[in-house]
Structures are given as C-alpha cells and as structure tokens.
Design a protein around this motif. Structure first.
Motif, short mmCIF file in Angstrom:
data_model
loop_
_atom_site.label_atom_id
_atom_site.label_comp_id
_atom_site.label_asym_id
_atom_site.label_seq_id
_atom_site.Cartn_x
_atom_site.Cartn_y
_atom_site.Cartn_z
N GLY A 106 -64.67 5.57 -54.22
CA GLY A 106 -63.47 6.09 -55.33
C GLY A 106 -63.45 4.93 -56.19
O GLY A 106 -63.54 4.24 -56.96
N TYR A 107 -62.52 5.65 -57.76
CA TYR A 107 -62.40 5.35 -58.63
C TYR A 107 -60.44 5.69 -58.99
O TYR A 107 -60.40 6.53 -59.15
N PHE A 108 -59.56 4.67 -58.91
CA PHE A 108 -58.43 4.90 -59.34
C PHE A 108 -58.76 4.63 -61.46
O PHE A 108 -58.81 4.38 -61.60
N VAL A 130 -59.63 9.36 -56.67
CA VAL A 130 -60.53 10.36 -57.30
C VAL A 130 -62.53 9.92 -56.65
O VAL A 130 -62.71 9.18 -56.39
N SER A 131 -62.56 10.37 -55.68
CA SER A 131 -63.99 10.35 -54.64
C SER A 131 -65.12 10.32 -55.55
O SER A 131 -65.21 10.63 -56.21
N ALA A 132 -65.57 9.60 -54.93
CA ALA A 132 -67.21 9.45 -56.23
C ALA A 132 -68.31 9.78 -55.81
O ALA A 132 -68.65 11.01 -56.45
N LYS A 133 -68.30 10.66 -54.27
CA LYS A 133 -68.52 12.68 -53.72
C LYS A 133 -68.66 13.13 -54.92
O LYS A 133 -69.36 14.31 -55.65
N VAL A 134 -67.05 13.00 -55.25
CA VAL A 134 -66.49 14.14 -56.87
C VAL A 134 -67.72 14.07 -57.43
O VAL A 134 -68.17 14.95 -58.21
N ILE A 135 -67.18 12.98 -57.94
CA ILE A 135 -68.08 12.20 -59.50
C ILE A 135 -69.05 12.68 -59.40
O ILE A 135 -69.93 13.06 -59.85
#
Length: 431
Positions: free
Chosen positions: A136-138, A214-219
């Motif tokens: 995930g990314y803040f 935001v989840s890395a999967k979404v990115i």
C-alpha cells in the motif's frame, strides 16, 4: 401575483427537495453524536510493507518536519520507506528529501500539473525500476504532521480488507484566523459526521486530498493513477464507489495539515475544488445514478457520492438570482403591487440566507463541541469561530459561480508553518 405564487411554490419545493435528499446526513450526525469513538479491537494478521509518498512543490520550509515525523512512527522502520516527488520544484525540496533519507524523484512538466500526475509519475517509475514491492501507499502533502501511531492504526484497519483508507484530519493552525478555522471545522466535520458514520453503517467513505492509504492492488489494476481532474481525490472516491471498491476510515490515525490564511489563497484553492467537482459531475453523474439502484453497500455508496458531488450550491444560487431578478422587475409595477411583491420576495431571500447560516452554525457548534479537546486553540476562539464558520461557507457562493465561467488551473499552496501547537498535539496525542 400568479408569478409570485409560482415562485413561492418553487422555493418551498426546493427546500423540501433539499431536506429529502440530504436527510441521511442528518442521520450521520446522530450516529456521530451517539457513538463517540470507534473501538477497533481487530488484531492485524501481519505488519505490511508500505511506502509513504510525499507530493511537494517548493516545500523546503516544511518538508523536513514531515519526514522526521514519519521516521518516528511506532512501526518497523524496514517496513516503511519514504518517497518524495519534487514536482516542478525550483528550491531545495529534493535535496532536503535526500538528506532526510527519503528517495527523491524530480519531475518537470509544465503542462501536466497537479498531484494526480505526480502520483502517476511515481507509481510508473517504481514499476519500471522494480520497486513496486509494497502492499500500500500512503499519500501526504508536505505540510502534514502525523500522529506517532498513524501507520500502525492504518495497518490494523487496512488488514480488514479495504481498497483504500482515509483518516482523521485535524489542522496545524486552527486559530490563525477565520479562514483557517473555517477549513478546520469543515475537515473535522467531515471526519466526525461523515466518514465516521459511513464506516459504522457500512457505506463507502471518501478520501480527502491527503493522509490516505491506497492498496497497491488498486494501483496495479489501474495501471498507475489515472485520476487527473482538478479534484483527483473525489474522482478516485467516486470511481471506487462505481466499481464497488471499499474505502474505509481509521478514526485513530490522525494527521495535521496547514490551512490557508489569506482569502486570495483560499479563493484559488476552493475555486479549483469547485471546478473539479463540476468536472466529476460531468463525467460520473450518469454512472452514479445507475449505481444507486444496486443493492446494499454498493447502492448506498453511489447515492452518497452522488449527493456529495451534486451542485446543490448552484441550485440555491439559481433560486436566489431568480428571486432577485423578480424583485428588481417588480419595481415597474404599480406601487401597491411592487411593495407587496418586494416584501414577500425579500422575506424569501432573507429566509434562505438565514436558514443557510443556521444550518452551518449548528454544524459548526456540534463539531467544535464534539472535537473540543482535539482543537489547538483557546475556548474563546473555538466558540468565536463557530459564528464565522457560516460566513466562510457563504463565500462558496461567488466561488461556485466563478468556477462555472472561469478557466481554472492547478496552483500550488505554499506553506510556512513550523513546529507549534500542532507538534505538541502530535507528541501528546491521545486519539
């Protein structure tokens, strides 16, 4: 007289329509008052690896504080890497980032401006370089400060299966003046009486500019960050509701950010927000309306987002303008008619403004009392700024009109605040 009767019916109908459409937000307020705090006892399955991404444009005055703040998180240092996107900078932002131990990426693009483009640039760079190893990314602005337990608390909530999370947004400079206080009350209200009840009731929250995960999967699924409207945060939130992605809220993860203090800066920023909302309206209203008919959380999330982006302010402005035009034109009528019409229409206009003031005054007083101990200010100023909060909201009326007819481009907001009351709150935070 028939026209006057028609206007009165239209005014009454508009008031009823607003009451019906926004009734659910009254329920949110009740939920936020009755249920004071989120008692999250969930134990995360593991501590995930994250990247903290700071988006900065000439932020050498404040960036160092945030990076030091992030390095002091109560979270394993090897699981939190710091990245700074120095976006079109002409100062020492990138150098300060490197000196603080962050990975600095310098981006220069005079055409594609804004946070959305900067985020997309970084995510694609990380993938190219094989550094997309995070779960995930803040996302932070350079002026933020964060509570020491921010990452730990967000990880605990994120572990429950969310695609993105937002947090409790407080302010570094509540009591600078009525403008910074107006922003502060608005964001505290958003946390306490919008996102908190949404989380409790199982509908989607929405991210708000900064302090979100935001989840890395979404990115990966999006191929980066394809949200480039002037309000990329709302665009992402609306897109998530339509796609059925879950956005949650972490009540115990706290950030502090610096609010504008001059009306010029505030005008530019909120003009961009208003224009961005119109852009989102144009592109997403139809998909949101279709989504409102889905069952359960999916439908309620779409409805909530539809109401959030709906140009309600413009409808109010339109009715006020219509009433004012009739007020002026009635001067051409016989005196006994014009006097009667002027009296009735003036009462209607005054009533509209009075209702507007009362609604936002009540929102302000409930928010300030509810969040009293988390506001860094004196009791006199806390109460005093409740009275100016509706005036701050009144200024959205000319902004909403200007956004319709003005070409708006992204402009940076420069920050200067240093360690002060907010730092003390961070150090002794009890949320």
């Amino acid at each position: 007289m028939k026209i006057l009767k028609l206007v009165e019916i239209l005014n009454f109908s508009m008031a009823v329509l607003f009451a019906v459409l926004y009734l659910y937000q009254g329920i949110y307020v009740v939920v936020g008052i009755v249920r004071r705090r989120w008692q999250d006892k969930h134990q995360p399955s593991r501590l995930r690896r994250y990247a903290a991404v700071v988006l900065a444009r000439n932020e050498e005055n404040v960036l160092g504080e945030l990076l030091e703040n992030l390095k002091k998180q109560n979270y394993p240092k090897e699981l939190l890497d710091l990245y700074v996107v120095a976006d079109n900078c002409t100062d020492r932002t990138a150098d300060i980032a490197r000196q603080a131990g962050a990975f600095a990426y310098e981006r220069f693009d005079a055409i594609h401006k804004g946070k959305g483009y900067a985020m997309d640039y970084l995510f694609k760079k990380l993938k190219e370089e094989g550094k997309n190893v995070y779960e995930g990314y803040f996302i932070f602005d350079a002026d933020n400060l964060v509570d020491p337990n921010f990452v730990w608390e967000m990880n605990r909530t994120f572990d429950q299966g969310y695609d993105a999370l937002t947090c409790y947004r407080n302010s570094k400079n509540f009591d600078d003046n009525w403008i910074s206080a107006g922003y502060s009350i608005w964001f505290l209200r958003e946390a306490r009486f919008l996102n908190f009840p949404r989380m409790l009731l199982g509908t989607n929250c929405h991210v708000s500019g900064t302090g979100f995960l935001v989840s890395a999967k979404v990115i990966e699924e999006n191929g980066g960050w394809p949200f480039h409207l002037l309000t990329e945060d709302i665009q992402f939130s609306v897109d998530s509701a339509i796609r059925g992605r879950k956005i949650g809220y972490c009540d115990k993860a706290v950030i502090y950010d610096e609010q504008p203090t001059t009306f010029r800066q505030s005008w530019d920023q909120r003009l961009r927000w208003s224009k961005g909302f119109y852009q989102v309206d144009r592109e997403y209203t139809v998909p949101l309306l279709k989504g409102c008919f889905r069952k359960g959380r999916l439908g309620s999330s779409c409805y909530d987002m539809f109401i959030t982006i709906a140009p309600g302010m413009l409808l109010t402005v339109a009715m006020l303008i219509f009433n004012t035009i009739l007020l002026v034109t009635c001067l051409t009528q016989p005196s006994y008619i014009s006097a009667y019409v002027m009296r009735r229409l003036t009462m209607s206009i005054v009533s509209t403004f009075g209702s507007f003031y009362i609604v936002f005054f009540l929102y302000g007083i409930v928010t300030v009392i509810s969040e009293w101990k988390y506001i860094a200010s004196t009791p006199v100023r806390k109460i005093g700024y409740v009275f100016t909060f509706p005036l701050f909201m009144f200024t959205y009326i000319p902004i909403a009109i200007a956004a319709l007819v003005t070409k708006v481009e992204w402009k940076p907001i420069y920050h200067t605040a240093s360690k002060n009351k907010a730092q003390l709150l961070v150090e002794k935070s009890g949320k």
